[in-house]
Design a protein around this motif. Structure first.
Motif, PDB file in Angstrom:
ATOM      1  N   MET A   1       0.843  -1.198   0.000  1.00 53.98           N
ATOM      2  CA  MET A   1       0.000   0.000   0.000  1.00 53.98           C
ATOM      3  C   MET A   1       0.884   1.256   0.000  1.00 53.98           C
ATOM      4  N   THR A   2       0.563   2.213  -0.848  1.00 60.28           N
ATOM      5  CA  THR A   2       1.374   3.425  -0.924  1.00 60.28           C
ATOM      6  C   THR A   2       0.908   4.451   0.110  1.00 60.28           C
ATOM      7  N   ASP A   3       1.786   5.430   0.331  1.00 60.40           N
ATOM      8  CA  ASP A   3       1.441   6.500   1.276  1.00 60.40           C
ATOM      9  C   ASP A   3       0.225   7.275   0.785  1.00 60.40           C
ATOM     10  N   LEU A   4       0.160   7.442  -0.543  1.00 54.58           N
ATOM     11  CA  LEU A   4      -0.946   8.192  -1.113  1.00 54.58           C
ATOM     12  C   LEU A   4      -2.276   7.494  -0.820  1.00 54.58           C
ATOM     13  N   GLU A   5      -2.281   6.184  -0.937  1.00 57.78           N
ATOM     14  CA  GLU A   5      -3.504   5.433  -0.640  1.00 57.78           C
ATOM     15  C   GLU A   5      -3.914   5.621   0.820  1.00 57.78           C
ATOM     16  N   THR A   6      -2.935   5.596   1.719  1.00 57.09           N
ATOM     17  CA  THR A   6      -3.240   5.837   3.139  1.00 57.09           C
ATOM     18  C   THR A   6      -3.843   7.225   3.323  1.00 57.09           C
ATOM     19  N   GLU A   7      -3.217   8.192   2.669  1.00 50.61           N
ATOM     20  CA  GLU A   7      -3.720   9.571   2.771  1.00 50.61           C
ATOM     21  C   GLU A   7      -5.172   9.664   2.292  1.00 50.61           C
ATOM     22  N   ILE A   8      -5.457   8.986   1.191  1.00 46.58           N
ATOM     23  CA  ILE A   8      -6.810   9.024   0.638  1.00 46.58           C
ATOM     24  C   ILE A   8      -7.808   8.390   1.608  1.00 46.58           C
ATOM     25  N   LYS A   9      -7.388   7.276   2.217  1.00 44.53           N
ATOM     26  CA  LYS A   9      -8.287   6.611   3.170  1.00 44.53           C
ATOM     27  C   LYS A   9      -8.604   7.517   4.360  1.00 44.53           C
ATOM     28  N   ILE A  10      -7.575   8.198   4.835  1.00 41.44           N
ATOM     29  CA  ILE A  10      -7.797   9.123   5.960  1.00 41.44           C
ATOM     30  C   ILE A  10      -8.748  10.241   5.522  1.00 41.44           C
ATOM     31  N   LEU A  11      -8.501  10.727   4.307  1.00 44.42           N
ATOM     32  CA  LEU A  11      -9.343  11.805   3.772  1.00 44.42           C
ATOM     33  C   LEU A  11     -10.809  11.352   3.651  1.00 44.42           C
TER      34      LEU A  11
END
Lengths: 88, 306
Positions: free
Chosen positions: A1-11
């Motif tokens: 999982m990429t950092d961007l995906e984590t960011e999107i999930k948080i968003l």
């Protein structure tokens, strides 16, 4: 999982105020709308605005691609990356 | 094909300029009442030939008049009066657009709402209706206020009409955005406008032509009618204050009513439909409050309770 995906999930969790779900519980490939996470069209609007603000990307034209891009966290990440490259 | 289209558009443009010039001239020469007298055969023709509109007018008047300030049963002639009121209103729009109406004829009934909206750090959403003539108010408002406006319209024709109007008289031009459905792109565009302090204007008494899902019912004049859900969805996503704007023809000129509707509309996921229903019912309630005071200024000539 990429950092961007984590960011999107948080968003997603923050902007839609999903109370009973944590960002890490969302699978990257899981459909966001109707089935899967079960978001609706109003959520799509909220999310679109939130992404626009957070990543500063423009989603200008009216086209059907939007639906494909918003399908899952993974497709959103790809969309944001390609947009960022195009604008850089 | 293309040249035909351009040609046709060109004709339309000239037609509008000519029409506006002519009505400006007639307005100056004859005055409002004089124009209506001259137009009366045409109004009568539309009244007699437009059976669908006439029936809609009659069934509406039969409902509203006993509840209204007029407080009596509706007669056949009331419907004709309703048609004349509509013609007068269209005439006023033309006069306002051609610059013939002096801004002084617009009085502000209660300035709390307008002051409140002007005091907001960001923009706001304004819900208008086809009760009274909101178009006139936009032409009569001061420049600074008019430049803040973005009007949401349903058709390309409406966008085109506004472009033609702008060529004819740049002073009455406002921004228009065409919305067939409220998608992420439109919302983001409007969000940016709201962030810049603009006022987004949307009609609350017409239901969308295409997206029939976004319709909610609310009691209005004693029976359930359909209202658009769009304004409340938009307000919840834009997270901005919401005002209602009405502009009525009074004895001498027009009267502007701006009232605060909500500081912030929220539609919780679990109860979106119920929540928007509550807002629509409140809107219908305010609409009713005003319509019984101005029963002949209702310009929806279709079966509203269908």
């Amino acid at each position: 999982m990429t950092d961007l995906e984590t960011e999107i999930k948080i968003l997603i969790v923050d902007s839609l105020m999903l109370e009973d779900i944590k960002p890490e519980e969302i699978a990257s490939e899981e459909p966001l709308f109707v089935e899967g996470l079960g978001l609706d069209s109003i959520d799509a609007l909220e999310l679109g605005v939130a992404i626009r603000k957070k990543f500063g990307i423009k989603i200008e034209s009216v086209n059907d691609d939007i639906k494909t891009h918003f399908r899952s966290v993974q497709s959103l990440a790809k969309f944001i990356e390609s947009k960022k490259k195009a604008e850089a | 094909m293309t040249s035909d289209a351009t040609h046709w558009a060109g004709l339309r443009e000239r037609g509008l300029g000519w029409g506006l010039n002519f009505s400006a001239y007639a307005y100056r020469l004859l005055g409002r009442t004089g124009c209506l007298i001259v137009l009366s055969p045409i109004i009568l023709y539309f009244f007699l030939s437009g059976s669908e509109q006439r029936r809609a007018s009659q069934s509406y008047l039969a409902r509203v008049l006993p509840m209204s300030v007029v407080h009596r049963r509706a007669s056949f002639l009331d419907s004709y009066r309703h048609f004349i009121a509509f013609a007068g209103s269209a005439l006023d729009s033309f006069a306002a657009w051609s610059g013939r109406l002096s801004p002084e004829i617009l009085t502000i009934a209660d300035d709390t709402g307008l002051k409140d909206a002007r005091g907001q750090a960001r923009g706001a959403l304004f819900i208008v209706s086809h009760l009274g003539n909101a178009d006139v108010s936009r032409a009569l408002l001061d420049d600074a206020t008019r430049k803040r406006l973005t009007i949401l319209v349903h058709t390309k024709h409406a966008v085109r009409f506004n472009e033609m109007l702008e060529q004819y008289n740049p002073e009455v031009a406002v921004n228009t955005v065409q919305v067939t459905d409220i998608g992420p792109e439109t919302t983001i565009n409007l969000q940016e406008r709201i962030d810049c302090g603009e006022w987004v204007v949307i009609a609350g008494d017409r239901t969308p032509l295409e997206n029939t899902e976004r319709v909610i019912s609310a009691p209005f004049l004693g029976e359930t009618a359909s209202f658009a859900q769009g304004p409340y969805i938009l307000a919840s996503v834009l997270k901005c204050p919401v005002y209602l704007l009405f502009c009525f023809r009074a004895k001498h000129g027009y009267e502007l009513h701006v009232e605060k509707f909500s500081d912030r509309i929220t539609l919780p996921r679990q109860s979106r439909d119920q929540a928007s229903q509550t807002y629509a019912a409140r809107y219908a309630n305010r609409l009713e409050h005003h319509v019984i005071k101005h029963p002949f200024q209702w310009y929806n000539f279709f079966d509203f309770w269908a």
